[in-house]
Design an enzyme around this catalytic site. Structure first.
Site, PDB file in Angstrom:
ATOM      1  N   LYS A  77     -32.689 -18.676  32.911  1.00 34.66           N
ATOM      2  CA  LYS A  77     -32.365 -19.329  34.186  1.00 34.66           C
ATOM      3  C   LYS A  77     -33.563 -19.169  35.122  1.00 34.66           C
ATOM      4  CE  LYS A  77     -28.574 -19.262  37.625  1.00 34.66           C
ATOM      5  NZ  LYS A  77     -27.335 -18.572  38.016  1.00 34.66           N
ATOM      6  N   SER A 152     -23.348 -21.693  38.438  1.00 34.53           N
ATOM      7  CA  SER A 152     -24.652 -22.212  38.791  1.00 34.53           C
ATOM      8  C   SER A 152     -25.653 -22.180  37.632  1.00 34.53           C
ATOM      9  CB  SER A 152     -25.220 -21.401  39.956  1.00 34.53           C
ATOM     10  OG  SER A 152     -25.491 -20.076  39.553  1.00 34.53           O
ATOM     11  N   SER A 176     -20.912 -17.615  37.793  1.00 29.20           N
ATOM     12  CA  SER A 176     -21.983 -18.549  37.417  1.00 29.20           C
ATOM     13  C   SER A 176     -22.439 -18.488  35.961  1.00 29.20           C
ATOM     14  CB  SER A 176     -23.194 -18.362  38.331  1.00 29.20           C
ATOM     15  OG  SER A 176     -22.935 -18.918  39.594  1.00 29.20           O
TER      16      SER A 176
END
Lengths: 482, 99
Positions: A77, A152, A176
């Site tokens: 990420k 997310s 997330s």
């Protein structure tokens, strides 16, 4: 086809010399090059960087010093710092930021010999539920590219689901990791707070943030969790003796497993078809000897409010560092403070600005007691209710998400979006380990089964998850597009 | 007026505290959004929190000390590399005090 294999299957092939690390990495790089145009999962791909690591991994394999993840492609990420590789947090305010150091998880992934294939898209600064808040465009769900992957960590979830990487890392502040894992039909695991170092993870809400793995299977997620966990003196909230051990992963049983479902996570908020799929999976576990208890954990009702006061409060403080002085572009203005304001006002996205405003308001004089302090008191109540429940339960279960993947742009009411975090928030409040396992399809889209355990029960949680995955009797289901 | 209703002037003040330059239309948009959110957040005002201690951390720890060992710090060049403006090994910021 190499990309169709799980990380553990790839590892076997690498160790048996049936395939080279370079071939494996190249196979995934090729897929990113041709397929990611459909998903927008990656923000940065550095093929030379990845292939150099693959060659180093091959040396380890040749010399017999290789581990389980040597030569396995991992996507990160883009809120995890990588030396020399751009790290944007999907924000224009870090558009050109190239970190001078590696996050501890990055160091550990590299030391394990895994190859980092790229940095994945996310909601700006990890603030979002659907991955539509990225400054670089929304991520698309491989199950239906007109739908959201969840956020997310949407890019990392899609990287694994669309077979663009064997494994990936996400961060989980209010769900997330688990939420996008659920919507993309893969496994997503948030370890106990403090078992994985946050050093080098760009901070959103420091008391809630935790890094964790995505995998096609529980075993894959466990392999990566083992590698990234453990005490780190660079993170003052890191727990001693905290490496996640996975030797006994496959020795668990469902017989006598005590699981509880809170009525607050199985009410009208949950889509009826999601409920049905969840109940069918639960029946399967009961057949295998699990004992299901229904209970009430009343403070869960205030979870969304509590989270959306605490997380923005911490964020408003953490994001104060982005002022155009030490990193990121600067918008010049009439003076020093004016330049800060212009830089932040013009380069942060709307959702980030909104959360900074909420946090600043909740912490401001006159409102602190009514909002921030009170939210922390409710956080304490919620945690206590879970801890009491764990006295005679092994895990709390629920659907991971109230709904299946929504259409992109389909939910415009901001509170409705935030309410989707209902099931995932409590684990962050208490620091509890929590996992989402695919349990079936509703409307031809994936549904996730969530288990949350007490602090430091990560080993037992993974063991039970492995057994549950076997009981569901469903091999990992590939999105039809593949 | 309930506790949660926030005026345009308050929004402007909060934006100033948060160091965010917002246009008039943004201020009005954020006023609507903030009031909508704060309206939802009203639910916790009814929770009985008497005698409850706040929980600021996921896992409570106290007195975490590092060992006092010298380490090689990041080089000055590396620390300055991402800045929009540097000179003679320093960050350059807009003038604060006029000559």
């Amino acid at each position: 086809m190499l990309h169709q294999l799980t990380a553990s299957e790839l590892s076997e092939k690498l160790h048996a010399k049936e395939v080279s690390a370079r071939e494996v990495t190249q196979a995934f790089l090729d897929r990113i090059a041709t397929e990611d145009q459909h998903y927008n999962a990656f923000l940065t791909v550095d093929a030379d960087y990845a292939l150099a690591q693959a060659d180093a991994a091959q040396s380890q394999l040749d010399s017999g010093t290789a581990g389980a993840l040597t030569g396995i492609p991992v996507a990160l990420k883009d809120n995890m710092s990588t030396t020399g590789v751009r790290t944007t947090c999907a924000s224009k305010i870090l558009d050109n930021y190239v970190p001078p150091y590696d996050a501890t998880v990055v160091t550990k992934v590299k030391e394990a010999g895994a190859t980092i294939v790229g940095k994945t898209n996310l909601d700006e600064f990890a603030m979002g539920t659907t991955n539509e808040n990225s400054a670089y465009g929304a991520v698309h769900n491989p199950w239906d590219t007109e739908r959201a992957p969840g956020g997310s960590s949407g890019g990392s979830a899609v990287a694994v689901s669309a077979e663009l990487s064997a494994l990936s890392l996400g961060s989980d502040t209010g769900g997330s990791i688990r939420f996008p894992a659920s919507l993309c039909g893969i496994v997503g695991f948030k370890p106990t707070y403090g078992r994985v170092s946050r050093y080098g993870l760009v901070a959103f809400a420091s008391s809630l943030d935790q890094i964790g793995p995505f995998g096609k299977s529980v075993e894959d997620a466990a392999l990566l969790a083992h590698v990234i966990s453990g005490y780190d003196n660079l993170d003052s909230t890191s727990l001693k003796n905290s490496q996640i051990q996975i030797n006994d992963l496959k020795s668990g049983s469902l017989k006598g497993l005590r699981i509880g479902i809170p009525e607050e996570l199985f009410g009208d908020e949950i889509d009826p078809q999601v409920k049905e799929v969840f109940e069918l999976s639960l029946d399967q576990l009961v057949k295998e000897g699990a004992i299901v208890k229904h209970l009430s954990l009343p403070s869960i009702r205030y979870g969304v409010t509590t989270y959306y006061l605490i997380a923005p409060s911490e964020a408003s403080s953490n994001l104060a560092r982005f002022d155009g002085v030490r990193f990121g572009p600067r918008i010049e203005s009439t003076g020093h403070v004016e330049s800060f304001c212009a830089t932040r006002g013009q380069l942060f996205g709307d959702e980030v600005k909104l959360r900074i405003m909420v946090g600043t308001y909740a912490l401001s004089a006159g409102y602190y007691d009514a909002y921030y302090h009170r939210a922390q008191q409710v956080r304490g109540m919620m945690t206590e209710e879970f801890e009491n429940a764990y006295k005679d339960l092994d895990f709390i279960i629920s659907p991971t998400s109230p709904i299946v993947a929504p259409p992109l742009g389909g939910i415009t009411d901001q509170m409705a979006l935030k309410a989707l975090d209902l099931c995932t928030i409590p684990a962050n409040m208490g620091g509890f380990p929590s996992i989402s396992i695919p349990c079936g399809l509703a409307y031809d889209l994936p549904v996730g089964f969530q288990l949350t355990g007490p602090i430091m029960s990560d080993e037992r949680l993974l063991q039970a998850s492995y057994a549950i995955e076997q009981a569901f009797g469903r091999e990992y289901r590939r999105p039809p597009i593949l | 007026m309930n506790l949660m209703s926030i005026s345009l002037d308050e929004v402007r003040h909060v934006a100033k505290l948060a160091r965010l330059e917002l246009s008039e239309s943004e201020l009005m948009s954020f006023q609507g959004k903030l009031n909508a959110l704060l309206g939802h957040f009203e639910d916790i005002q009814s929770v009985d929190v008497t005698g409850r201690l706040p929980k600021p951390h996921a896992v409570a720890m106290q007195n975490v000390f590092g060992q006092d060992i010298p380490i090689q710090p990041m080089s000055r060049d590396a620390a300055l590399a991402n800045s929009a403006d540097t000179k003679a090994g320093l960050f350059i910021v807009p003038t604060i005090i006029e000559e």
